[in-house]
Design an enzyme around this catalytic site. Structure first.
Site, PDB file in Angstrom:
ATOM      1  N   SER A 134      42.720 -16.527  10.296  1.00  0.00           N
ATOM      2  CA  SER A 134      43.382 -17.428   9.638  1.00  0.00           C
ATOM      3  C   SER A 134      43.739 -17.373   8.534  1.00  0.00           C
ATOM      4  CB  SER A 134      42.541 -18.980  10.517  1.00  0.00           C
ATOM      5  OG  SER A 134      41.438 -18.827   9.239  1.00  0.00           O
ATOM      6  N   GLY A 135      43.394 -16.370   8.022  1.00  0.00           N
ATOM      7  CA  GLY A 135      44.181 -16.285   6.492  1.00  0.00           C
ATOM      8  C   GLY A 135      45.862 -15.919   6.438  1.00  0.00           C
TER       9      GLY A 135
ATOM     10  N   THR B 186      47.070 -12.561   4.937  1.00  0.00           N
ATOM     11  CA  THR B 186      47.251 -11.135   5.562  1.00  0.00           C
ATOM     12  C   THR B 186      46.470 -11.330   7.299  1.00  0.00           C
ATOM     13  OG1 THR B 186      46.790 -10.661   4.142  1.00  0.00           O
ATOM     14  CG2 THR B 186      46.610  -8.978   5.948  1.00  0.00           C
TER      15      THR B 186
ATOM     16  N   ARG C 202      36.003 -19.971  12.767  1.00  0.00           N
ATOM     17  CA  ARG C 202      34.902 -21.035  13.131  1.00  0.00           C
ATOM     18  C   ARG C 202      35.291 -22.289  13.266  1.00  0.00           C
ATOM     19  NH1 ARG C 202      34.957 -19.129   7.235  1.00  0.00           N
ATOM     20  NH2 ARG C 202      32.651 -18.525   6.928  1.00  0.00           N
TER      21      ARG C 202
ATOM     22  N   LEU D 104      38.505 -10.839   5.969  1.00  0.00           N
ATOM     23  CA  LEU D 104      37.772 -11.644   5.360  1.00  0.00           C
ATOM     24  C   LEU D 104      38.256 -12.225   3.521  1.00  0.00           C
ATOM     25  CD1 LEU D 104      34.661 -11.861   6.831  1.00  0.00           C
ATOM     26  CD2 LEU D 104      36.335 -13.436   7.149  1.00  0.00           C
ATOM     27  N   GLY D 105      38.092 -13.095   2.642  1.00  0.00           N
ATOM     28  CA  GLY D 105      38.089 -13.351   1.455  1.00  0.00           C
ATOM     29  C   GLY D 105      37.874 -14.677   1.173  1.00  0.00           C
TER      30      GLY D 105
ATOM     31  N   TYR E 216      33.909 -10.045  -9.745  1.00  0.00           N
ATOM     32  CA  TYR E 216      34.326 -10.209  -8.592  1.00  0.00           C
ATOM     33  C   TYR E 216      35.247  -8.615  -7.890  1.00  0.00           C
ATOM     34  CZ  TYR E 216      38.916  -9.891  -5.542  1.00  0.00           C
ATOM     35  OH  TYR E 216      40.017  -9.833  -4.659  1.00  0.00           O
TER      36      TYR E 216
ATOM     37  N   LYS F 164      32.783  -6.339  -4.411  1.00  0.00           N
ATOM     38  CA  LYS F 164      34.038  -5.613  -3.275  1.00  0.00           C
ATOM     39  C   LYS F 164      33.835  -4.557  -3.641  1.00  0.00           C
ATOM     40  CE  LYS F 164      37.215  -8.626  -2.544  1.00  0.00           C
ATOM     41  NZ  LYS F 164      37.214  -8.942  -0.730  1.00  0.00           N
TER      42      LYS F 164
ATOM     43  N   ARG G  34      46.457 -21.424  -5.347  1.00  0.00           N
ATOM     44  CA  ARG G  34      46.016 -21.204  -6.388  1.00  0.00           C
ATOM     45  C   ARG G  34      46.722 -20.655  -7.355  1.00  0.00           C
ATOM     46  NH1 ARG G  34      43.155 -15.633  -2.448  1.00  0.00           N
ATOM     47  NH2 ARG G  34      42.208 -16.936  -0.592  1.00  0.00           N
TER      48      ARG G  34
END
Length: 216
Positions: A12-13, A15, A37, A70-71, A122, A126, A157
Site C-alpha cells: 500500500s506504500g 513503491t 493491515r 516496508l518503511g 536511520y 538499514k 514528508r
C-alpha cells in the site's frame, strides 16, 4: 522461465503500489500475495490479500519471490523503537519465515548510506537489516539502495520534499562515485525490483540509485 509466486510487504506504500501493479500484469506470476493491515481496493484473480498483525505473524505463504517495500518515518512511527520494528524487526522475521518455507529470492528496499555501524540511526537501522538478511543466506538476496524516492505520497514528508528538491537541483553534478546519490522515481525502483526478480542469479546483489535510475 518457470511460473512464480510472490509475496509483497508494503504493497500500500508508494513503491509497493507500483510493484503490485507491475506484478499483476506480469504473466510469470501466477499468484501475488500481499500482507496488509487493512484491505486495498483492488480485485484481481491472481491477487491474495492477507490481513495481518505483524506483531503476531508466525506463518508463511507460498512465494518463490519475496518483495519487501516496508518503511516508515520516525515521525509517523512515533519513536525510534517503533521505527525499528517496521524497518528492521518485521522484515527480518518474515524473511526467516519465508526462507524456511522455501522462498528463493528476497528483494528489499534499503537506502543509500546503509551501514550497521553508522552513528546515524536511520542508516544504522538499514545497515542492521542488510546484515541480518545476509546472515540468513537466501539463495538470492537483492538489496536496493535508492537515494531519495520521488512520487506522490499519501502523507506529507516536508523534510524529504526539501531534500528531493535540492537533490534534483544538483543531480547533474552527481557523476562518478556520486551517482549513487541521484534521486529516483518510485516507479523506476519498482521496475528495478521486478527486473532483478527475473534476472538476478544466486548470491547477494547491491543495486544502487544510478542502476535503479536506468529504469526511468
Amino acid at each position: 522461465m518457470q511460473p512464480k509466486t510472490a509475496l509483497i510487504l508494503g504493497a500500500s506504500g508508494l513503491t509497493g503500489q507500483h510493484l503490485l501493479d507491475l506484478l499483476l500484469n506480469d504473466p510469470l506470476y501466477v499468484q501475488i500475495t500481499i500482507y496488509v493491515r487493512k484491505p486495498v481496493h483492488i480485485s484481481h484473480p491472481r491477487l491474495v490479500q492477507q490481513i495481518v498483525d505483524f506483531e503476531q505473524l508466525d506463518s508463511s505463504v507460498d512465494a518463490t519471490d519475496v518483495f519487501c517495500c516496508l518503511g516508515t518515518t520516525i515521525k509517523k512511527a512515533g519513536s525510534q523503537d517503533a521505527f525499528k520494528r517496521v524497518d528492521l524487526i518485521y522484515p527480518q522475521k518474515i524473511a526467516a519465515l519465508q526462507l524456511a518455507a522455501g522462498s528463493q529470492k528476497f528483494l528489499v528496499i534499503s537506502a543509500v548510506g546503509a551501514d550497521a555501524n553508522s552513528s546515524i540511526f536511520y542508516s544504522r537501522t538499514k545497515g542492521q537489516l542488510e546484515k541480518a538478511l545476509t546472515l540468513l543466506r537466501y539463495p538470492c538476496l537483492c538489496i536496493f539502495r535508492p537515494s531519495f524516492i520521488m512520487g506522490d505520497r499519501a502523507e506529507r514528508r516536508v523534510g524529504e520534499k526539501i531534500g528531493i528538491f535540492i537533490a534534483q537541483l544538483i543531480s547533474p553534478l552527481l557523476i562518478g562515485p556520486l551517482k549513487k546519490y541521484k534521486p529516483v522515481s518510485a516507479l523506476a525502483l519498482a521496475k528495478s525490483m521486478q527486473d532483478s526478480a527475473h534476472h538476478s542469479l544466486n548470491g547477494t546483489h547491491i543495486i544502487s540509485s544510478d542502476k535503479i535510475k536506468s529504469f526511468e
